[in-house]
Design a protein around this motif. Structure first.
Motif, PDB file in Angstrom:
ATOM      1  N   UNK A   1       0.871  -0.983  -0.635  1.00  9.96           N
ATOM      2  CA  UNK A   1       0.170   0.734   0.295  1.00  9.96           C
ATOM      3  C   UNK A   1       0.756   1.518   0.161  1.00  9.96           C
ATOM      4  N   UNK A   2       2.107   1.556   0.634  1.00  7.17           N
ATOM      5  CA  UNK A   2       3.552   2.355   0.763  1.00  7.17           C
ATOM      6  C   UNK A   2       3.146   2.727  -0.970  1.00  7.17           C
ATOM      7  N   UNK A   3       3.950   1.157  -1.360  1.00  9.81           N
ATOM      8  CA  UNK A   3       4.112   2.256  -2.840  1.00  9.81           C
ATOM      9  C   UNK A   3       2.993   2.380  -3.277  1.00  9.81           C
ATOM     10  N   UNK A   4       1.926   1.527  -3.535  1.00  9.85           N
ATOM     11  CA  UNK A   4       0.454   1.972  -3.983  1.00  9.85           C
ATOM     12  C   UNK A   4       0.570   3.884  -3.987  1.00  9.85           C
ATOM     13  N   UNK A   5       0.592   4.372  -2.959  1.00  2.00           N
ATOM     14  CA  UNK A   5       0.517   5.458  -2.409  1.00  2.00           C
ATOM     15  C   UNK A   5       1.492   6.850  -3.301  1.00  2.00           C
ATOM     16  N   UNK A   6       2.345   5.984  -3.045  1.00  2.00           N
ATOM     17  CA  UNK A   6       3.915   6.740  -3.800  1.00  2.00           C
ATOM     18  C   UNK A   6       3.360   6.762  -5.094  1.00  2.00           C
ATOM     19  N   UNK A   7       3.371   5.934  -6.173  1.00  2.00           N
ATOM     20  CA  UNK A   7       2.750   5.802  -7.230  1.00  2.00           C
ATOM     21  C   UNK A   7       1.273   7.195  -7.294  1.00  2.00           C
ATOM     22  N   UNK A   8       0.615   6.600  -6.694  1.00  3.65           N
ATOM     23  CA  UNK A   8      -0.637   7.965  -6.650  1.00  3.65           C
ATOM     24  C   UNK A   8      -0.254   8.820  -6.464  1.00  3.65           C
ATOM     25  N   UNK A   9       0.732   9.292  -5.649  1.00  2.90           N
ATOM     26  CA  UNK A   9       1.279  10.770  -5.100  1.00  2.90           C
ATOM     27  C   UNK A   9       2.591  11.591  -5.667  1.00  2.90           C
ATOM     28  N   UNK A  10       3.251  10.511  -6.627  1.00  2.00           N
ATOM     29  CA  UNK A  10       4.462  11.191  -7.085  1.00  2.00           C
ATOM     30  C   UNK A  10       4.568  10.777  -8.819  1.00  2.00           C
ATOM     31  N   UNK A  11       3.767   9.630  -9.422  1.00  2.00           N
ATOM     32  CA  UNK A  11       3.790   9.055 -10.377  1.00  2.00           C
ATOM     33  C   UNK A  11       4.862   8.035 -10.891  1.00  2.00           C
ATOM     34  N   UNK A  12       5.748   7.309  -9.387  1.00  3.80           N
ATOM     35  CA  UNK A  12       6.914   6.661  -9.675  1.00  3.80           C
ATOM     36  C   UNK A  12       6.740   5.481  -9.761  1.00  3.80           C
ATOM     37  N   UNK A  13       6.720   4.716 -11.192  1.00  5.65           N
ATOM     38  CA  UNK A  13       6.295   3.181 -11.128  1.00  5.65           C
ATOM     39  C   UNK A  13       7.340   2.134 -10.530  1.00  5.65           C
TER      40      UNK A  13
END
Lengths: 166, 417
Positions: free
Chosen positions: A112-124
């Motif tokens: 989930x943390x990575x999903x959040x980061x993807x959502x907020x920063x667009x890092x794949x």
């Protein structure tokens, strides 16, 4: 030997030239590693019987806006047996299409943390099992925590439901 | 007389139905899995949590939580305001225990900026922190009991919570949106009458809480319904990053107040309750025991607190008192600088976490030496704890889903940020 020194010496021994930086600001030990070696470094930290970083506390990213290497991912991990917090950083070189290995195979909680980061920063995150947006709708085109996204939002980016005609 | 029409045998009716709705398929309802949508507007999901459940009969096969219905972009807002301005926003994270958030935030900023806090201020912070913890846990166990049908217990906990809010009214001047802490101390000194009010409350509360416990712990419906539901094994709890009472209910003794003592928790004598059953009931017992430990800590704080200043004398970082601003030139200048440009912590990044009622609340700051943070990341415990929900509800009955959510005790204000 103090645990802090043990972490740094073991890291230097194993990942010598791949360690970019080790800082100790306000007693927070922080190790920066090259993105190619991130996954193996995390695996090493978790599986080493002395270090035993069993818990991933948080994953996030920093947008440096004007720097050439724009994004840095940040991982906070914790060792229950040694009662020690460690921060891992990894700077991504590609600013247009930032990509980095997912650490979900090492720590389940990173999902989930990575999903959040993807959502907020667009890092794949490569090899993430379910990389969907966490908070924003799937159709949302922007990444809100990037520095070029205005605080007030972008008008029309979130369509409101249509009003029913009377 | 058989009034029921068997739809599959009545060919005329069937063809008519299929005419009006070509997608209609009629199969045995018991043989099929069903997808239902629970929430976001559901009274038992403690806010706006949405769960998409796949059911096989009454058993949950799969559960997918959907978050973001209360996303307000607090991290984005933090990047555009100075460190002082953000204190009121921390009230709105975990709104059942807002004072704990206030304390956590200022401690994190003080670590970044290196501000020393006077002793009395720290004691006051500990007192409000523990009162906040009692408040948070009272809501948790109260609504948990309500979720499984025990309405009386809910009323009783909210009555006690009301008394705590009366104390806050006297001590802080606000019942709910407190924003009491300041960098370097607290906004106003705790007067003797409010401290004695806390003492009076504690004396009554011990009996009231004992009554509450007897009501629930001897309630067969409550105990047998929760016993063995929502199992979260120890290994999974660690792997999923669960913290707080949920982790201690799974048999891991990890409390940040004990592991990395902040404030004066190293001076306090208290136990860290741990249960090894890993089920919903164990998590309930952890919360109940923690309330009792908080009462113990509060008594010790009230005993040890001594008169003294409640705000640090650090003009570069700490806002001076209003009275001094109006009478002294230098304080006026400092006030002007702080309000307009904020504190300027050194370049660097720090992570600081505290033990909140819900779990580990952490603040990660990246400072570039300016008056506002370059980045603030809130590590919210509820967000991480909900991640374990799919595992916990798998194979459980649909009616237990509500109870399991209650046992995790998420607050969506914090999970959605």
């Amino acid at each position: 030997m103090e645990f802090r020194e043990l972490v740094t010496t073991k890291t230097k021994e194993k990942f010598g030239s791949d360690v970019v930086d080790i800082t100790n600001f306000r007693d927070d030990l922080s190790i920066e590693i090259k993105p190619e070696r991130l996954l193996s470094f995390c695996k090493f930290l978790k599986e080493d019987s002395e270090l035993d970083f069993a818990m991933c506390v948080d994953v996030t990213a920093i947008d440096w806006a004007k720097r050439k290497n724009r994004f840095t991912t940040v991982y906070h991990i914790y060792s229950l047996t040694n009662n020690f917090n460690l921060r891992i950083k990894s700077t991504i070189e590609d600013a247009k299409n930032p990509e980095i290995d997912s650490v979900t195979s090492v720590w389940k909680s990173a999902d989930w943390y990575e999903r959040e980061t993807w959502d907020m920063y667009g890092i794949k995150f490569k090899n993430h099992p379910d990389l969907r947006r966490m908070y924003m709708p799937e159709t949302f085109e922007y990444y809100p925590l990037r520095k070029d996204f205005p605080v007030m939002g972008i008008p029309g980016s979130l369509p409101l439901p249509k009003k029913e005609e009377d | 007389m058989n009034n029921q029409i068997d739809i599959t045998n009545d060919e005329k009716l069937l063809s008519k139905l299929l005419e009006s709705d070509p997608d209609l398929t009629i199969e045995d309802a018991l043989e099929n899995e069903m997808v239902i949508n629970m929430g976001p507007q559901h009274p038992a999901t403690h806010g706006v949590l949405r769960l998409v459940l796949r059911l096989d009969g009454e058993t949950v096969v799969k559960c997918v939580p959907e978050l973001g219905y209360l996303h307000r972009g607090y991290e984005k807002m933090a990047e555009n305001m100075n460190y002082y301005d953000y204190i009121p926003h921390t009230d709105r994270l975990d709104y059942t225990a807002n004072l704990c958030n206030n304390v956590a935030y200022v401690l994190a900023v003080e670590k970044l900026a290196g501000i020393e806090v006077p002793e009395r201020a720290t004691y006051i912070r500990m007192i409000i922190n523990e009162l906040g913890r009692i408040m948070g846990h009272l809501v948790a166990v109260g609504t948990f009991a309500l979720d499984v049908g025990a309405v009386t217990a809910f009323m009783w906990t909210f009555r006690e919570r009301e008394f705590i809010q009366n104390i806050f009214d006297k001590l802080i001047g606000a019942r709910f949106t407190t924003s009491y802490t300041r960098l370097g101390g607290v906004s106003a000194d705790a007067k003797d009458d409010s401290l004695s009010m806390i003492k009076e409350f504690l004396e009554k509360f011990v009996y009231a809480f004992d009554e509450f416990e007897r009501l629930l712990n001897t309630n067969r419906i409550f105990v047998e319904r929760l016993d063995g539901t929502g199992i979260l094994p120890k290994e999974d709890a660690i792997a999923l990053g669960i913290t707080g009472p949920n982790l201690r209910g799974s048999g891991v003794e990890y409390d940040i107040r004990r592991a990395k003592p902040y404030m004066f928790y190293d001076r306090m004598d208290f136990k860290v309750p741990v249960y090894h059953e890993c089920d919903s009931l164990a998590r309930y017992f952890v919360r109940v025991d923690e309330i009792k430990e908080s009462v113990k800590i509060l008594y010790q704080c009230l005993e040890q607190i001594k008169p003294g200043p409640v705000l640090a004398n650090d003009p570069k970082n700490v806002l001076p008192h209003k009275q001094e601003i109006y009478t002294k030139m230098e304080e006026l200048i400092y006030d002007f600088m702080l309000v307009n440009f904020g504190i300027n912590p050194p370049v660097g990044d720090t992570y600081f976490s505290v033990e909140n009622p819900k779990g580990e609340l952490g603040f990660y700051f990246v400072s570039n030496g300016e008056g506002h943070p370059w980045k603030l990341k809130i590590r919210s415990p509820s967000f991480c704890n909900i991640q374990a929900l799919p595992l916990m509800v798998k194979g459980q009955m649909i009616s237990d889903v509500v109870a399991i959510i209650g046992s995790i005790d998420p607050v969506m204000g914090e999970a959605d940020k």
